[in-house]
Design an enzyme around this catalytic site. Sequence first.
Site, mmCIF file in Angstrom:
data_model
loop_
_atom_site.group_PDB
_atom_site.id
_atom_site.type_symbol
_atom_site.label_atom_id
_atom_site.label_comp_id
_atom_site.label_asym_id
_atom_site.label_seq_id
_atom_site.Cartn_x
_atom_site.Cartn_y
_atom_site.Cartn_z
ATOM 1 N N GLU A 155 0.872 -1.447 -0.056
ATOM 2 C CA GLU A 155 0.364 -0.215 -0.541
ATOM 3 C C GLU A 155 0.929 1.286 0.300
ATOM 4 O O GLU A 155 1.806 1.144 1.004
ATOM 5 C CB GLU A 155 -1.084 0.071 0.941
ATOM 6 N N GLU A 164 5.704 14.234 -2.638
ATOM 7 C CA GLU A 164 6.578 13.230 -1.676
ATOM 8 C C GLU A 164 6.235 11.589 -2.014
ATOM 9 O O GLU A 164 7.175 11.304 -1.553
ATOM 10 C CB GLU A 164 6.750 13.829 -0.077
ATOM 11 N N THR A 203 -17.640 10.861 -11.488
ATOM 12 C CA THR A 203 -17.108 10.266 -11.648
ATOM 13 C C THR A 203 -15.556 10.792 -12.442
ATOM 14 O O THR A 203 -14.254 10.348 -12.489
ATOM 15 C CB THR A 203 -17.091 8.989 -12.735
ATOM 16 N N GLN A 207 -11.426 10.337 -13.232
ATOM 17 C CA GLN A 207 -10.947 9.971 -14.195
ATOM 18 C C GLN A 207 -9.747 11.259 -14.239
ATOM 19 O O GLN A 207 -8.673 10.214 -14.622
ATOM 20 C CB GLN A 207 -11.805 10.816 -14.926
ATOM 21 N N CYS A 399 -2.020 2.280 30.137
ATOM 22 C CA CYS A 399 -0.780 3.434 29.321
ATOM 23 C C CYS A 399 -0.909 4.051 30.213
ATOM 24 O O CYS A 399 -0.487 4.580 31.964
ATOM 25 C CB CYS A 399 -0.155 3.670 28.396
ATOM 26 N N HIS A 525 -0.255 -1.922 26.203
ATOM 27 C CA HIS A 525 -1.117 -1.986 25.387
ATOM 28 C C HIS A 525 -1.822 -3.257 24.295
ATOM 29 O O HIS A 525 -1.859 -3.973 23.178
ATOM 30 C CB HIS A 525 -0.870 -0.539 23.405
ATOM 31 N N GLU A 527 -4.836 -3.383 23.661
ATOM 32 C CA GLU A 527 -5.554 -3.213 22.350
ATOM 33 C C GLU A 527 -5.292 -3.537 20.763
ATOM 34 O O GLU A 527 -5.504 -4.363 20.052
ATOM 35 C CB GLU A 527 -5.755 -2.296 22.239
#
Length: 555
Positions: A155, A164, A203, A207, A399, A525, A527
């Site tokens: 990705e 950049e 769209t 395009q 934390c 942590h 999670e």
Amino acid sequence: MQTRYVFVTGGVVSGLGKGAVAASIGKLMQLRGFKVDMIKIDPYLNVDPGTLNPVEHGEVFVCEEVWEFEPAPGYRFTIAEIDQDFGTYERFLDVNMHPSNNITSGQVYLSVILKERMGEYLGRTIQVIPHVTEEIKRRIRAVAERSRPDVLVVEVGGTVGDIEAMPFLEAIRQFRLEYPPGYTALVHVTLVPYLSSLGQLKTKPTQHSVKELQSMGLQPDVVIGRSDRPLPEDIRRKIALYSSVPLEAVFSDPDLESVYLLPVVLEEQGLGDYLCRVLRLDGRLDAARFEEWRRVAERFVKYSEEVVVAMPGKYTMIQDSYISINEALSHAGAHLGAKVKRLYIEAEDIEENPEKVREVLDSSHGILLTPGFGSRGVEGMIQAARYALDTGKPFLGICFGAQLLFVAFMRYRVGLAGAHSTEIDPETPHPVVDLLPEQKGVAFKGGTMRLGAHPVKVVPGTRLFEAYKSELIYERFRHRYHINPAYRELAERHGLVVSSTDPSGRIINSIEVAGDAWIVGVQFHPEFKSRPARPSPVYLEFLKAALRYKRARGG
């Protein structure tokens, strides 16, 4: 089998959910029996996101492993803090991502510049092409060589047209030329906005975005249109025409009640099979595993009750700051058949208007005190912890939240006026939260905290043991300060329980308050390791306590 590469780019605007699309592609390949790995390219010049403000960039995700990044001999940097999209990857694929899978411009340029200084390019002019692009391609191939995936999804952060991001897109153009047909695929995710004043989907942004991509020598194999509704066939035909792709290569990514339904929606449109044809892979969907994923995803939209969790914090203006916490709450809620309603409370508001915020806390069934750094809003967060101590409302501190629970306990239960963290008040008379010994004298901020997974020794008979049912667990950490063990004995005399430490007993990893109230603080942590089908144990116990609290009061 030689690795296939799927590159995912984004267009028009950021924040489209490109990470969820990339993770869904990985999931569809995984459900066909392929080994999948993922890379996230971040074009910012930071070496990693560890020093970025969550309000600007969102959550910093922490890996299980710590990577020693060595851009040149003699130069070494510790990396475990990576982009928040890796949390999405881990939750979808149920794998632990490696820190080297996050490639930033900072890492790339640092490598090239240090090599130039050491004479590796002696006699040559250092340029973006070929030196920067070669380093980018080398890093992508290094991930493939390390993990040996069948499919590597890459990705590219930001949007096509960003200055950049240009070196990365050029590297991908070169990369695709270096492989024979069938070894790479390019998926472009773009916005298809709906104009309510006209009652039409438009769209034109797509395009222009595809045209920008094509101007850089990149022709997409697949276009995925992000919109608030499914794309009708006439819109898909128009996108196909102007993007120079077949109609069957245009897919719809509509708003969904749960992000975990996205692989289901894309698979039902045929994305998995289409990508297999592009990549010349013989992959058949495992129907049983697909239906299992569908069942898990559907739990997130079917509820029998609602539970309200108040979340005081420092970064509540952008919910991406707490994305893994939000997902962990959703995982636990889905497991219990409960929809989690979150009440975000800016910590400074507690300081400025304590009565109004108390009304919000009163309306909740549990309080989750969030992580953070710095002095802004700290007194408000301490007052939220004090509220839980006074009322017995279920409380989970993560934390920084656990540290401030300890501060509140030492101030208001033990009676140490002025007790504080030395992070906030270096001159406090009672430094109940202090720097870890190995952090004293540290000059560089990036990558120098206690990072990655560490063993946690859990005390039997505690609420934490009730959650994990094990005396030894591994959880991920990201902190520089810790609960000062010099105050442990005094705190325990007033009803504090140290429920876990590191194996040496030197570092306190979690605390809780004795009695009937479910009040727990964890330095780690949890999670980051929560999964849709396997919620974090401590989040699950917290929501169970919140539901009990709600039911006991006739909610």
